[in-house]
Scaffold this active site. Structure first.
Site, PDB file in Angstrom:
ATOM      1  N   GLY A 167    -129.782  34.202 -19.628  1.00 14.56           N
ATOM      2  CA  GLY A 167    -129.095  33.480 -20.722  1.00 14.56           C
ATOM      3  C   GLY A 167    -129.120  34.572 -21.700  1.00 14.56           C
ATOM      4  CD  GLU A 210    -132.829  32.968 -11.225  1.00 19.62           C
ATOM      5  OE1 GLU A 210    -133.670  32.791 -10.171  1.00 19.62           O
ATOM      6  OE2 GLU A 210    -132.538  32.460 -12.054  1.00 19.62           O
ATOM      7  N   PRO A 211    -130.429  37.568 -15.014  1.00 18.52           N
ATOM      8  CG  PRO A 211    -130.477  39.753 -15.454  1.00 18.52           C
ATOM      9  CD  PRO A 211    -131.216  38.777 -14.792  1.00 18.52           C
ATOM     10  NE  ARG A 241    -117.518  31.337 -21.253  1.00 18.08           N
ATOM     11  CZ  ARG A 241    -117.731  31.730 -22.365  1.00 18.08           C
ATOM     12  NH1 ARG A 241    -116.905  32.501 -23.342  1.00 18.08           N
ATOM     13  NH2 ARG A 241    -119.038  31.213 -23.046  1.00 18.08           N
ATOM     14  CE1 TYR A 294    -118.882  25.770 -21.427  1.00 20.79           C
ATOM     15  CE2 TYR A 294    -117.942  27.930 -21.080  1.00 20.79           C
ATOM     16  CZ  TYR A 294    -119.148  26.865 -20.534  1.00 20.79           C
ATOM     17  OH  TYR A 294    -119.249  26.917 -19.417  1.00 20.79           O
ATOM     18  CB  CYS A 315     -97.733  22.279 -18.150  1.00 27.21           C
ATOM     19  SG  CYS A 315     -96.280  23.006 -17.746  1.00 27.21           S
ATOM     20  CD  GLU A 316    -103.248  20.562 -19.632  1.00 20.64           C
ATOM     21  OE1 GLU A 316    -103.388  19.825 -20.757  1.00 20.64           O
ATOM     22  OE2 GLU A 316    -103.013  19.821 -18.373  1.00 20.64           O
ATOM     23  CE1 TYR A 338    -121.376  31.960 -15.470  1.00 10.09           C
ATOM     24  CE2 TYR A 338    -121.724  33.153 -17.545  1.00 10.09           C
ATOM     25  CZ  TYR A 338    -122.200  32.716 -16.260  1.00 10.09           C
ATOM     26  OH  TYR A 338    -123.457  32.510 -16.214  1.00 10.09           O
TER      27      TYR A 338
END
Length: 431
Positions: free
Chosen positions: A248, A290-291, A330, A334, A361-362, A390
């Site tokens: 994180g 766990e990076p 993202r 987000y 098309c958004e 990501y």
């Protein structure tokens, strides 16, 4: 624009990464294109090792492959002494197909399928992060059928909320992940695991979220977990050999982001672990991490070709590129912020504010909102920084878009590690 790693502006005003200009990369490999600064990825791995070695603790650091995984990256992680954290049969298959040592792989997931557990048991995966009560009995049965003991960590939710987007908080009480410390589920799960003859319980795992800029939440969670472990030792005689605090660690996307240096964060976590175990008279466990994003995020760039430019007087200027939310989700998902630049005109001053949008098309297909740029022209090359985590991993075929190629660059050399999808790929498997 902030230029991480080996990224530079050439005397002719072009962006270069790893000693290769963005224009040369786009000409050779096409756009959209994901570009990874290999030297920066390796340096991030080494920073974690150096910082953890400086703590004097026994440790293990595993790359969280959900951020981005391909076979070339799995091999790079092995070369840099990193373990690998996978969350699906597909990620596991990718790692194994790259020759990654299964003993250095951890299998995560809140709903591991029996097929995935059998796949992992057959491969000899080194550790299973048990996430639910249901999983305990299934894994014990399958490990027994395989004639082995599965080395495990129990994932707990400590009830600590990270100061981050709600979608990427994972340690709060209301979470799909792990077993809750406060309501007795975690103790119930630990007892069941200790009673399971085919499970070898190494310790505890927790992870409070992603893109975290300080250790405040992690230290609060660590204190709760250590207090709980002291109670489990008193109740069941269990002593954790391993404490996995997840990852994180945040990165810089824009000037608004001020992440704590990972060296300082790891020193604070190690000090808190020493103090907390001493307070509860617990032996010092191995510290596992766990990076993911912090290893590859700032090393990645996306290159796009500018298509249309549209000005709405008094409202907004739009610049459209040849990708979008199919390779950059993202911002829509987000509200994430990014820096953008014209890679072929880096030395030109900004002339106006532009919103970079994709071709899907958004209306929500936005790459970056209201960013200063020189007046874009069709054919310009637009670069988005810090897209290493990501982005390719969350890419899709919405609107039948083709997934971009991925290249690694280092010392003036570029190599394609994931080829661009073709139209034939798009319909392969269809009747």
């Amino acid at each position: 624009m902030h230029l991480p790693g080996t990224a530079r502006v050439t005397p002719s005003g072009e962006l270069a990464i790893g000693g290769v200009t963005a224009a040369a990369l786009a000409e050779r490999f096409g756009t959209p294109l994901f570009v990874y600064d290999e030297a920066l990825i390796r340096e991030q791995c080494r920073r974690f090792h150096r910082a953890l070695q400086a703590t004097g603790l026994d440790y293990q650091v595993s790359y969280a492959s959900k951020a981005f995984l391909c076979r070339a990256l799995a091999r790079l992680m092995a070369e840099e002494g990193m373990g690998l954290d996978v969350v699906s049969g597909g990620e596991l298959y990718t790692a194994l197909s790259a020759g990654f040592n299964p003993a250095h792989i951890h299998l995560h997931g809140n709903n591991k399928l029996d097929t995935e557990l059998r796949q992992a048991l057959d491969a000899g995966v080194g550790c299973y992060v048990v996430d639910s009560l249901d999983e305990i009995a299934r894994l014990n049965t399958l490990a027994g059928e395989a004639g082995t003991q599965a080395r495990c960590l129990l994932r707990v939710t400590p009830g600590v909320e990270a100061h981050t987007h709600s979608f990427i908080q994972t340690g709060a009480e209301d979470s799909k992940f792990g077993l809750n410390l406060g309501n007795g589920q975690a103790a119930q799960g630990l007892r069941a695991m200790l009673d399971a003859p085919h499970l070898d319980v190494l310790g505890i795992h927790f992870h409070i979220g992603s893109q975290i800029f300080s250790t405040e939440g992690t230290l609060a969670a660590l204190a709760r977990v250590l207090e709980w472990l002291a109670q489990q030792r008193a109740d069941y005689g269990f002593t954790a050999q391993v404490l996995n605090v997840g990852g994180g660690f945040g990165i810089r996307y824009t000037d608004a982001d001020q992440p704590q240096p990972l060296e300082d964060a790891l020193a604070e976590i190690a000090a808190a672990l020493r103090a907390g175990t001493a307070e509860h008279d617990l032996p010092l466990p191995q510290l596992w991490l766990e990076p993911g994003r912090s290893v590859v995020g700032e090393a990645g760039w996306t290159l796009y070709r500018v298509g249309t430019v549209k000005a709405i007087a008094g409202v907004r200027n739009y610049v459209s590129v040849d990708g979008g939310m199919s390779d950059h989700i993202r911002t829509a998902l987000y509200g994430a912020e990014y820096e953008v630049a014209l890679a072929n005109r880096m030395d030109e001053a900004a002339a106006d504010s532009y919103t970079v949008v994709g071709k899907l098309c958004e209306s929500g297909d936005v790459v970056a909102r209201d960013k200063p740029l020189p007046h874009p022209q069709p054919g310009d090359l637009l670069a988005v920084s810090c897209t290493g985590a990501y982005h390719y991993a969350m890419s899709s075929r919405y609107n039948a878009m083709l997934r971009p190629a991925v290249v690694f660059v280092q010392d003036g050399q570029a190599r394609e590690v994931v080829r661009r999808e073709t139209l034939e790929d798009l319909v392969r498997g269809q009747e």
